[in-house]
Design a protein around this motif. Structure first.
Motif, PDB file in Angstrom:
ATOM      1  N   SER A  28       0.832  -1.216   0.000  1.00  0.00           N
ATOM      2  CA  SER A  28       0.000   0.000   0.000  1.00  0.00           C
ATOM      3  C   SER A  28       0.860   1.257   0.000  1.00  0.00           C
ATOM      4  O   SER A  28       0.588   2.214  -0.724  1.00  0.00           O
ATOM      5  CB  SER A  28      -0.915   0.020   1.230  1.00  0.00           C
ATOM      6  N   LEU A  29       1.905   1.219   0.823  1.00  0.00           N
ATOM      7  CA  LEU A  29       2.757   2.408   0.904  1.00  0.00           C
ATOM      8  C   LEU A  29       3.549   2.623  -0.387  1.00  0.00           C
ATOM      9  O   LEU A  29       3.713   3.764  -0.837  1.00  0.00           O
ATOM     10  CB  LEU A  29       3.709   2.292   2.098  1.00  0.00           C
ATOM     11  N   LEU A  32       1.184   4.002  -2.814  1.00  0.00           N
ATOM     12  CA  LEU A  32       0.925   5.402  -2.471  1.00  0.00           C
ATOM     13  C   LEU A  32       2.067   6.289  -2.948  1.00  0.00           C
ATOM     14  O   LEU A  32       1.855   7.384  -3.482  1.00  0.00           O
ATOM     15  CB  LEU A  32       0.785   5.499  -0.945  1.00  0.00           C
ATOM     16  N   PHE A  33       3.254   5.773  -2.768  1.00  0.00           N
ATOM     17  CA  PHE A  33       4.431   6.526  -3.209  1.00  0.00           C
ATOM     18  C   PHE A  33       4.404   6.722  -4.734  1.00  0.00           C
ATOM     19  O   PHE A  33       4.672   7.814  -5.237  1.00  0.00           O
ATOM     20  CB  PHE A  33       5.702   5.793  -2.788  1.00  0.00           C
ATOM     21  N   ILE A  35       1.795   6.578  -6.723  1.00  0.00           N
ATOM     22  CA  ILE A  35       0.688   7.488  -7.076  1.00  0.00           C
ATOM     23  C   ILE A  35       1.123   8.936  -6.854  1.00  0.00           C
ATOM     24  O   ILE A  35       0.883   9.816  -7.677  1.00  0.00           O
ATOM     25  CB  ILE A  35      -0.570   7.148  -6.232  1.00  0.00           C
ATOM     26  N   THR A  36       1.774   9.170  -5.718  1.00  0.00           N
ATOM     27  CA  THR A  36       2.246  10.527  -5.404  1.00  0.00           C
ATOM     28  C   THR A  36       3.211  11.019  -6.475  1.00  0.00           C
ATOM     29  O   THR A  36       3.123  12.159  -6.945  1.00  0.00           O
ATOM     30  CB  THR A  36       2.947  10.541  -4.030  1.00  0.00           C
ATOM     31  N   LEU A  39       1.365  11.712  -9.754  1.00  0.00           N
ATOM     32  CA  LEU A  39       0.561  12.929  -9.585  1.00  0.00           C
ATOM     33  C   LEU A  39       1.449  14.175  -9.611  1.00  0.00           C
ATOM     34  O   LEU A  39       1.120  15.201 -10.221  1.00  0.00           O
ATOM     35  CB  LEU A  39      -0.163  12.834  -8.244  1.00  0.00           C
ATOM     36  N   PHE A  40       2.574  14.043  -8.963  1.00  0.00           N
ATOM     37  CA  PHE A  40       3.519  15.161  -8.891  1.00  0.00           C
ATOM     38  C   PHE A  40       4.039  15.515 -10.283  1.00  0.00           C
ATOM     39  O   PHE A  40       4.094  16.695 -10.659  1.00  0.00           O
ATOM     40  CB  PHE A  40       4.674  14.779  -7.960  1.00  0.00           C
ATOM     41  N   THR A  43       1.331  17.160 -12.361  1.00  0.00           N
ATOM     42  CA  THR A  43       1.113  18.543 -11.904  1.00  0.00           C
ATOM     43  C   THR A  43       2.259  19.445 -12.343  1.00  0.00           C
ATOM     44  O   THR A  43       2.050  20.595 -12.726  1.00  0.00           O
ATOM     45  CB  THR A  43       0.961  18.579 -10.373  1.00  0.00           C
ATOM     46  N   LEU A  44       3.453  18.903 -12.297  1.00  0.00           N
ATOM     47  CA  LEU A  44       4.622  19.674 -12.703  1.00  0.00           C
ATOM     48  C   LEU A  44       4.525  20.079 -14.171  1.00  0.00           C
ATOM     49  O   LEU A  44       4.793  21.240 -14.535  1.00  0.00           O
ATOM     50  CB  LEU A  44       5.892  18.856 -12.459  1.00  0.00           C
ATOM     51  N   LEU A  46       1.820  20.326 -15.948  1.00  0.00           N
ATOM     52  CA  LEU A  46       0.729  21.306 -16.043  1.00  0.00           C
ATOM     53  C   LEU A  46       1.205  22.680 -15.564  1.00  0.00           C
ATOM     54  O   LEU A  46       0.933  23.716 -16.172  1.00  0.00           O
ATOM     55  CB  LEU A  46      -0.442  20.820 -15.183  1.00  0.00           C
ATOM     56  N   PHE A  47       1.945  22.661 -14.471  1.00  0.00           N
ATOM     57  CA  PHE A  47       2.411  23.912 -13.871  1.00  0.00           C
ATOM     58  C   PHE A  47       3.379  24.642 -14.805  1.00  0.00           C
ATOM     59  O   PHE A  47       3.313  25.863 -14.960  1.00  0.00           O
ATOM     60  CB  PHE A  47       3.097  23.605 -12.534  1.00  0.00           C
ATOM     61  N   ARG A  48       4.278  23.881 -15.417  1.00  0.00           N
ATOM     62  CA  ARG A  48       5.271  24.521 -16.299  1.00  0.00           C
ATOM     63  C   ARG A  48       4.591  25.175 -17.495  1.00  0.00           C
ATOM     64  O   ARG A  48       4.933  26.298 -17.866  1.00  0.00           O
ATOM     65  CB  ARG A  48       6.296  23.484 -16.755  1.00  0.00           C
ATOM     66  N   SER A  49       3.662  24.460 -18.078  1.00  0.00           N
ATOM     67  CA  SER A  49       2.981  25.046 -19.238  1.00  0.00           C
ATOM     68  C   SER A  49       2.204  26.284 -18.801  1.00  0.00           C
ATOM     69  O   SER A  49       2.179  27.307 -19.486  1.00  0.00           O
ATOM     70  CB  SER A  49       2.055  24.029 -19.890  1.00  0.00           C
TER      71      SER A  49
ATOM     72  N   PHE B  70       2.129  11.578   3.559  1.00  0.00           N
ATOM     73  CA  PHE B  70       1.605  11.253   2.230  1.00  0.00           C
ATOM     74  C   PHE B  70       0.376  12.108   1.908  1.00  0.00           C
ATOM     75  O   PHE B  70       0.230  12.628   0.801  1.00  0.00           O
ATOM     76  CB  PHE B  70       1.231   9.771   2.141  1.00  0.00           C
ATOM     77  N   ILE B  74       0.184  14.598  -1.254  1.00  0.00           N
ATOM     78  CA  ILE B  74      -0.829  14.401  -2.312  1.00  0.00           C
ATOM     79  C   ILE B  74      -1.817  15.567  -2.318  1.00  0.00           C
ATOM     80  O   ILE B  74      -2.174  16.095  -3.383  1.00  0.00           O
ATOM     81  CB  ILE B  74      -1.552  13.046  -2.114  1.00  0.00           C
ATOM     82  N   THR B  77      -0.201  18.592  -3.858  1.00  0.00           N
ATOM     83  CA  THR B  77      -0.098  18.458  -5.314  1.00  0.00           C
ATOM     84  C   THR B  77      -1.457  18.677  -5.972  1.00  0.00           C
ATOM     85  O   THR B  77      -1.568  19.381  -6.982  1.00  0.00           O
ATOM     86  CB  THR B  77       0.427  17.051  -5.661  1.00  0.00           C
ATOM     87  N   ILE B  84      -4.206  25.555 -10.773  1.00  0.00           N
ATOM     88  CA  ILE B  84      -3.811  25.729 -12.180  1.00  0.00           C
ATOM     89  C   ILE B  84      -5.029  25.504 -13.079  1.00  0.00           C
ATOM     90  O   ILE B  84      -5.233  26.229 -14.068  1.00  0.00           O
ATOM     91  CB  ILE B  84      -2.666  24.772 -12.546  1.00  0.00           C
ATOM     92  N   LEU B 189      -6.175   1.656   3.894  1.00  0.00           N
ATOM     93  CA  LEU B 189      -5.213   1.001   4.784  1.00  0.00           C
ATOM     94  C   LEU B 189      -5.894   0.405   6.003  1.00  0.00           C
ATOM     95  O   LEU B 189      -5.224  -0.075   6.916  1.00  0.00           O
ATOM     96  CB  LEU B 189      -4.134   1.988   5.202  1.00  0.00           C
ATOM     97  N   PHE B 252       6.157  24.611  -5.975  1.00  0.00           N
ATOM     98  CA  PHE B 252       5.578  25.078  -7.234  1.00  0.00           C
ATOM     99  C   PHE B 252       5.481  26.601  -7.282  1.00  0.00           C
ATOM    100  O   PHE B 252       5.932  27.238  -8.214  1.00  0.00           O
ATOM    101  CB  PHE B 252       4.178  24.482  -7.428  1.00  0.00           C
TER     102      PHE B 252
END
Lengths: 396, 610
Positions: A28-29, A32-33, A35-36, A39-40, A43-44, A46-49, B70, B74, B77, B84, B189, B252
């Motif tokens: 799970s962890l 989660l990592f 997914i994070t 997602l990051f 987003t990055l 998207l943010f840059r554009s 976490f 998340i 983000t 945005i 969890l 950001f």
């Protein structure tokens, strides 16, 4: 994470469950990592554009605003610069926006805006200058002078030396407009002292000095320019004009003659040329009339007698036109009556004191008749000019 | 197959949100089990917890902290992506420089209103309403449950509505997105119900912190408005999640605060008077705003069902009309306009007009059920009010007042305190977004005045009003904060029972008890601990021991709990089944008796007796 209590005794089934729980938690962890991380990254991107687009928009609106501002469309510039600020905030744009507000006549808004900017940067020269202009426009002299002075003492981006001089000249113009000639003269003298050897700047300062009733300083500046190998025609005209005003007709004549002889003289406007001509003619005639000390004694005597004749005629005419002559005029007539008649140049040559007293009588006559009978014309007018400062006529 | 006793996700059923338009629920429809609270579900949950407690007793506690990070990352983000998305939609719908006279100002919010209404009614019913109340409902009613669909729905519908110009803010949705993320993670969890409940506020703090770029304010807001009390158990996780989310947001957006704050100083103590005036105006305006919202919202919701499809569109047209006719500043979040006000770009007449137009626009947008929050509009109105008061005062009393920007800044806090009723958050929020502590005195003064005046004029806070309108009975945090908590010292009585030491003989103790006719007595032991013994217990012990035996041989192995006068009174209650009375000790001197408590004393105190 799944852990086991030290003292707990687990059954085999529970131990199996515990192992599965540990595996599940770890999975799970890790999930989660991941997914994070995904997602990051998304987003990055998207943010840059987004950031790039904002910067483009900011630059585009700023350019539009500046073009509109320089084109004299402050209303359009206000909207454009506000948009630019929304995308890319910058102090320069803020100052431009406030300037646009001021140019658009939104004095109150501009003042509020500039005041806020000033409070965060009280030593900023640009902001102080704008506040000074707004205060001047608002008729608030004390605030205007305070901010002009703060602008002079403040910091400037780029060439602060030139900007401070421009502010000083603007302050001088403001003071001249308010007929405060003494402080204006002070500012101009400082500006002249610090001015670079640039004819355009010196001409500007000299022009302002003339407006600030300081023709002598103006003449000094003009003459510093006329001494150059290729003097600007404006400097020659200025020197002639100020010298003429100061009664320094020898300098005036010389400068005006050079002005008319300059290669660019033909390009001057006709009315300006006519004025220069008039002044030159007057100066030359004055020099022809004036009994200069460097003339041979005989010639000077002849000129003194010529002046005597002109002044006598003027007095006679003035006394005849005034039925009741004032006591001062009577006193003058009495002085004329006491004067020996039939004097010749050789006699005067022998009596320099008499020559001096006749000359003085001429000046007094022209001065008094002008007061009693009004402004003279012709040679009398020229003598009147000499009479105001006879010693200056021949100054070099 | 995994062991069924630790089946992950066994408790939370699949998302079962239902539309429920006629009932117009503003809060997420909970999972069936949580809503019904069936004994079988509760028992399954209890059984699972018991198993986990046995095989991994510290798992929850450790996961709680790790997951907080976490959740923070998340949430941070997602909030950045959310912001945005709003900006992109704004550029696409309203253009890069919206100004009066553009027809798109009318079209964009109305078309977006139609789409949002359809999405909310057909797909995301829980996206409607206040994220704060939904998070509170998750905490107090639904065991921390916020569905994945709600998170997606809140993100999409709020971004579309705010981006297209509806007068709403992104902080409230951010708070709910954070809470939803936390809820999803915690559910997957399989944490205990108690932990599951606490995750929603932790996520809420993370979401809000990222939205404001202000972790302390976010934590305080969640404590003030969602949890309602300081709890050491959850504070660590709140801090971790909020800081994590802010770290991400700052990665950001950069370290700058939400607004560009001009240099602000308080020149003269007399200037505090001017700020006090601002506090008074804020205190008067906040209830007006609450009343308008409280009046219009239920009336629009009571209209026929089909109108719910049109209400956001109509609100969009009206808000757009305000923009079309010269005040586009009221559209959207208004952050850039707040920034302009902070930099003194408006005259007081414009600022005052913006105060009332923004109130109108926000009331229309929010009451129509358009998803979005009240934070940004509150800050906007406060900033404009502050700017108007400051500019007015500066115009007429130029020597008394400082920068107009300072008044806008304080004004934000003033309305935050008066309207949202979070005084502590309001102070820290302004300090955090300004990064300037020299203005703390004006903020405290103005915010306190605004809070007190607003509360006296309108006793029910805005969040409480919404929950009442939604037919829910969530705890009022404002009342809870000010509720007097009883402590042991409030029921403490002098020790009137016999006191003996552990070395005293049974015979002597029995004689003392007989002389005093006491039903119980206290025994002090050599190690400083105490034991409360009843007369019956003494009689039983006397039957098995010799009279010369010390009383300590007659004692059970346990000892009376350590109770001190400052502890909550309810903490003593559950000891009474075991002990006839409880000694209350002195914290400074180990074993020294301060007094005693009996069940009668405690109950009498709760009944209101002295």
């Amino acid at each position: 994470m799944a852990t086991v209590h030290a003292g707990a005794i687990l059954t085999p089934e529970e131990r199996l469950a515990r192992r599965r729980l540990i595996l599940r938690d770890a999975f799970s962890l890790i999930s989660l990592f991941l997914i994070t991380a995904i997602l990051f990254i998304l987003t990055l991107l998207l943010f840059r554009s987004f950031t790039n687009h904002r910067e483009e928009l900011g630059a585009r609106w700023k350019t539009r605003g500046e073009i509109a501002l320089h084109a004299g469309h402050p209303e359009i510039a206000i909207d454009d610069l506000r948009s630019a600020l929304a995308y890319v905030p910058s102090r320069d744009t803020e100052i431009e926006l406030a300037s646009a507000l001021a140019d658009a006549g939104k004095t109150q808004e501009a003042t509020v805006y500039f005041t806020t900017l000033w409070e965060s940067a009280p030593g900023d020269g640009t902001i102080n200058l704008q506040l000074a202009r707004l205060a001047a426009k608002d008729g608030n002299e004390s605030q205007a002078l305070f901010h002009y002075q703060s602008a002079l003492d403040g910091t400037w981006q780029g060439n602060g030396y030139d900007r401070r001089r421009e502010v000083r000249l603007e302050l001088a113009r403001y003071l001249i407009a308010r007929r405060e000639y003494i402080p204006a003269h002070t500012q101009l003298v400082i500006a002249a002292g610090n001015a670079p050897d640039d004819p355009a700047i010196k001409l500007e300062i000299a022009g302002l000095l003339e407006q600030a009733a300081a023709p002598r300083d103006a003449l000094g500046l003009y003459r510093s320019l006329t001494a150059r190998a290729d003097p600007p025609i404006a400097a020659l005209e200025g020197a002639g004009r100020t010298a003429f005003a100061l009664g320094m007709f020898r300098i005036a004549a010389e400068s005006l003659r050079r002005a008319l002889a300059a290669p660019l003289a033909t390009q001057q406007p006709d009315n300006e040329k006519a004025t220069v001509h008039e002044m030159l003619d007057a100066s030359q005639r004055i020099l022809a009339l004036y009994p200069a000390f460097d003339l041979p004694p005989r010639s000077r005597g002849e000129r003194v007698l010529s002046l005597k004749r002109i002044a006598r005629e003027r007095l006679t005419e003035c006394a005849g036109s005034s039925p009741a002559a004032p006591p001062r005029l009577a006193s003058l007539v009495s002085r004329w009556d006491q004067l020996q008649s039939g004097l010749t140049p050789p006699e005067l040559e022998q009596q320099p004191e008499l020559e001096q007293s006749i000359t003085q009588l001429v000046w007094d006559t022209e001065t008094l008749t002008a007061q009693v009978c009004g402004a003279p014309a012709g040679d009398d007018a020229l003598l009147m000019r000499i009479a105001q400062n006879p010693a200056a006529v021949e100054q070099e | 197959m995994p062991d069924p006793r630790i089946q992950i996700g066994a408790i939370a059923p699949p998302d079962t949100d239902i539309a429920g338009i006629t009932a117009a629920p503003a809060l997420p429809t909970p999972p069936v089990s949580a809503r019904s609270g069936r004994p079988s579900d509760r028992q399954a949950r209890s059984g699972l917890s018991a198993t986990l407690d046995r095989i991994a007793p510290t798992r929850d506690e450790r996961l709680f902290l790790v997951l907080s990070i976490f959740i923070g990352v998340i949430s941070g983000t997602l909030v950045v992506a959310f912001r945005i998305a709003i900006e992109w939609i704004r550029l696409l719908t309203l253009g890069s420089a919206p100004h009066g006279g553009q027809y798109r100002l009318l079209i964009a919010p109305s078309v977006a209103g139609l789409i949002v209404a359809a999405l909310v009614i057909w797909f995301f019913p829980a996206a409607r309403g206040s994220g704060v109340n939904q998070t509170k409902a998750a905490l107090y009613i639904y065991d921390g449950y916020i569905s994945f669909r709600t998170v997606i729905g809140k993100f999409l519908t709020s971004a579309l509505a705010i981006g297209s110009g509806h007068s709403l803010g992104p902080e409230d949705p951010s708070l709910q997105i954070g809470a939803g993320v936390a809820s999803i993670i915690a559910r997957n969890l399989n944490l205990s119900r108690r932990r599951l409940r606490m995750f929603a506020p932790i996520g809420a703090a993370a979401g809000l912190a990222a939205a404001f770029n202000a972790p302390i304010s976010a934590i305080l807001f969640v404590i003030e408005e969602v949890i309602g009390s300081w709890s050491a158990a959850v504070l660590g996780s709140l801090v971790l999640s909020a800081i994590s989310s802010v770290v991400v947001a700052r990665w950001f957006w950069g370290p700058e605060p939400l607004f560009r704050i001009p240099s602000i100083t308080v020149r003269d103590p007399r200037e505090l008077m001017a700020y006090a005036v601002l506090g008074v105006f804020g205190g008067l305006l906040a209830p007006v705003f609450s009343l308008i919202l409280g009046y219009l919202r239920p009336r629009l919701r009571a209209l026929p069902r089909w109108t719910l499809f049109l209400q956001p569109a109509v609100a969009g047209v009206l808000v757009g009309a305000i923009g079309f006719f010269g005040f586009p500043q009221v559209m959207g979040t208004g952050y850039d306009v707040i920034d302009q006000a902070l930099h003194g770009q408006f005259v007081w007449q414009i600022l005052l007009a913006l105060v009332f137009l923004k109130m109108l626009a926000t009331t229309l947008s929010f009451s129509s059920g358009t998803p979005g929050g009240m934070f940004a509009p509150t800050l906007f109105i406060g900033a404009m009010l502050g700017g108007a008061v400051g500019a007015f005062e500066k115009h007429f009393f130029p020597h008394l007042t400082g920068t107009v920007g300072a008044y806008s800044l304080v004004g934000m806090g003033v309305l935050f305190a008066g309207f949202l009723r979070v005084p502590l958050t309001s102070v820290f929020m302004v300090l955090e977004v300004s990064g300037n502590y020299s203005i703390v005195m004006p903020i405290i003064l103005a915010n306190t005045l605004a809070f007190l005046i607003s509360r006296s004029l309108q006793p029910v806070g805005i969040f409480e009003t919404f929950t009442q309108q939604d037919g829910l009975d969530l705890p009022s945090m404002e009342e809870q904060r000010e509720e007097a908590v009883l402590h042991i010292e409030d029921a403490l009585q002098p020790a009137t029972v016999p006191l003996v030491t552990g070395s005293d003989t049974l015979q002597r103790v029995a004689q003392t008890i007989a002389e005093t006719h006491a039903s119980a007595f206290l025994v002090r032991l050599i190690d400083g601990s105490w034991y409360a013994m009843s007369a019956d217990e003494l009689t039983s012990a006397s039957a098995t021991l010799t009279p010369e035996a010390p009383i300590q041989r007659a004692l059970q192995p346990d000892r009376t709990p350590l109770l001190f006068p400052d502890m909550p009174l309810d903490s003593a209650l559950h000891y009474f089944p075991r002990w006839p009375l409880l000694p209350v000790l002195n914290r400074a001197s180990r074993g020294t008796l301060e007094g005693m408590l009996t069940l009668d004393d405690v109950l009498r105190r709760y009944r209101g007796g002295e």
